[in-house]
Write a protein that holds these residues in place. Structure first.
Motif, PDB file in Angstrom:
ATOM      1  N   PHE A   1      35.509  41.965  45.146  1.00  0.00           N
ATOM      2  CA  PHE A   1      34.678  40.872  45.661  1.00  0.00           C
ATOM      3  C   PHE A   1      33.801  40.481  44.475  1.00  0.00           C
ATOM      4  CE2 PHE A   1      30.698  39.554  47.619  1.00  0.00           C
ATOM      5  CZ  PHE A   1      30.970  39.081  48.892  1.00  0.00           C
TER       6      PHE A   1
ATOM      7  N   THR B   1      35.375  35.036  44.252  1.00  0.00           N
ATOM      8  CA  THR B   1      36.726  35.260  44.764  1.00  0.00           C
ATOM      9  C   THR B   1      36.793  36.640  45.407  1.00  0.00           C
ATOM     10  OG1 THR B   1      39.082  35.079  44.268  1.00  0.00           O
ATOM     11  CG2 THR B   1      37.744  36.277  42.671  1.00  0.00           C
ATOM     12  N   ILE B   2      37.836  36.851  46.172  1.00  0.00           N
ATOM     13  CA  ILE B   2      38.161  38.178  46.710  1.00  0.00           C
ATOM     14  C   ILE B   2      39.662  38.351  46.523  1.00  0.00           C
ATOM     15  CG2 ILE B   2      38.241  39.683  48.736  1.00  0.00           C
ATOM     16  CD1 ILE B   2      35.850  38.126  49.860  1.00  0.00           C
ATOM     17  N   TYR B   3      40.050  39.475  45.915  1.00  0.00           N
ATOM     18  CA  TYR B   3      41.477  39.717  45.680  1.00  0.00           C
ATOM     19  C   TYR B   3      41.794  41.196  45.831  1.00  0.00           C
ATOM     20  CZ  TYR B   3      39.971  41.031  40.958  1.00  0.00           C
ATOM     21  OH  TYR B   3      39.349  41.618  39.891  1.00  0.00           O
ATOM     22  N   VAL B   4      43.082  41.481  45.926  1.00  0.00           N
ATOM     23  CA  VAL B   4      43.597  42.838  46.084  1.00  0.00           C
ATOM     24  C   VAL B   4      44.224  43.254  44.757  1.00  0.00           C
ATOM     25  CG1 VAL B   4      45.310  44.252  47.294  1.00  0.00           C
ATOM     26  CG2 VAL B   4      44.018  42.513  48.545  1.00  0.00           C
TER      27      VAL B   4
ATOM     28  N   TRP C   1      39.730  30.483  45.990  1.00  0.00           N
ATOM     29  CA  TRP C   1      38.639  30.879  46.894  1.00  0.00           C
ATOM     30  C   TRP C   1      37.780  29.660  47.224  1.00  0.00           C
ATOM     31  CZ3 TRP C   1      37.438  34.761  50.008  1.00  0.00           C
ATOM     32  CH2 TRP C   1      36.156  34.752  50.568  1.00  0.00           C
TER      33      TRP C   1
ATOM     34  N   MET D   1      40.244  46.565  46.539  1.00  0.00           N
ATOM     35  CA  MET D   1      39.864  45.164  46.653  1.00  0.00           C
ATOM     36  C   MET D   1      38.660  44.901  45.758  1.00  0.00           C
ATOM     37  SD  MET D   1      40.279  44.340  50.724  1.00  0.00           S
ATOM     38  CE  MET D   1      39.575  42.716  50.565  1.00  0.00           C
TER      39      MET D   1
ATOM     40  N   ASN E   1      46.738  38.706  44.884  1.00  0.00           N
ATOM     41  CA  ASN E   1      47.095  40.084  44.558  1.00  0.00           C
ATOM     42  C   ASN E   1      47.352  40.170  43.064  1.00  0.00           C
ATOM     43  OD1 ASN E   1      47.798  41.615  47.267  1.00  0.00           O
ATOM     44  ND2 ASN E   1      48.603  39.548  47.463  1.00  0.00           N
TER      45      ASN E   1
ATOM     46  N   ASN F   1      32.272  43.202  40.111  1.00  0.00           N
ATOM     47  CA  ASN F   1      33.138  43.318  41.279  1.00  0.00           C
ATOM     48  C   ASN F   1      32.549  44.343  42.233  1.00  0.00           C
ATOM     49  OD1 ASN F   1      34.983  41.425  40.498  1.00  0.00           O
ATOM     50  ND2 ASN F   1      36.397  42.883  39.608  1.00  0.00           N
TER      51      ASN F   1
ATOM     52  N   HIS G   1      38.834  37.817  53.411  1.00  0.00           N
ATOM     53  CA  HIS G   1      40.236  37.400  53.351  1.00  0.00           C
ATOM     54  C   HIS G   1      40.596  37.170  51.894  1.00  0.00           C
ATOM     55  CE1 HIS G   1      40.587  36.926  57.677  1.00  0.00           C
ATOM     56  NE2 HIS G   1      39.397  36.371  57.651  1.00  0.00           N
ATOM     57  N   PRO G   2      41.296  38.097  51.271  1.00  0.00           N
ATOM     58  CA  PRO G   2      41.647  37.914  49.862  1.00  0.00           C
ATOM     59  C   PRO G   2      42.532  36.691  49.644  1.00  0.00           C
ATOM     60  CG  PRO G   2      42.524  40.001  50.720  1.00  0.00           C
ATOM     61  CD  PRO G   2      41.818  39.323  51.837  1.00  0.00           C
TER      62      PRO G   2
END
Length: 154
Positions: free
Chosen positions: A48, A27-30, A149, A46, A116, A99, A112-113
């Motif tokens: 990853f 996943t990718i998140y903020v 994701w 962020m 949040n 991460n 592209h997250p």
């Protein structure tokens, strides 16, 4: 459309540390927590997330320090001892993943997250999209971020 393929490469600002990632992100998140704001010197950080064994340090050796996250859990922070760039953080409660700080990737154009976290700490001028998964604090279960994701990147 993603313009890069495995392995993903990256490193610190001064070039002392270089790494490769040999797996697709989970996943990718903020994150808008106060610690991520401090470490990024910006409004958010962020993450990853990848399997721990997918990250290979190919040059240099990061230094580490441990801190308590806003959630109360311990986080190991890995950074370049020369330029100070934060490269990774490891959650002591989940040793199977790591991460990566995605701004340290050589190519960031495809990131592209999907969500949040800690939105209650977001700066007032940051726009939080309702099309993403959003959490007021630290989610108890990160699996929805992983699932979103996977749905968007089959």
């Amino acid at each position: 459309m993603k313009s890069v393929s495995l392995p993903y490469t990256g490193g610190c600002q001064c070039g002392h540390i270089r790494y490769e990632i040999h797996a697709e992100p989970l996943t990718i998140y903020v994150c808008h927590c106060k610690e991520c704001q401090k470490q990024s010197s910006s409004a958010f950080g962020m993450s990853f997330t990848v399997p721990r064994d997918a990250v290979v340090i190919v040059q240099g050796q990061p230094k580490a320090w441990t801190r308590k996250a806003d959630s109360g859990r311990e986080i190991n922070n890995l950074f370049c001892g020369d330029c100070g760039t934060r490269l990774f953080h490891e959650r002591t409660y989940n040793p199977n993943t790591i991460n990566v700080k995605p701004g340290t990737l050589d190519n960031t154009s495809w990131l592209h997250p999907v969500g949040n976290v800690w939105t209650r700490n977001a700066q007032s001028w940051v726009i939080i999209s309702d099309q993403l998964l959003n959490y007021d604090g630290q989610p108890e279960d990160m699996r929805p971020l992983w699932e979103k994701w996977t749905q968007q990147h089959p």
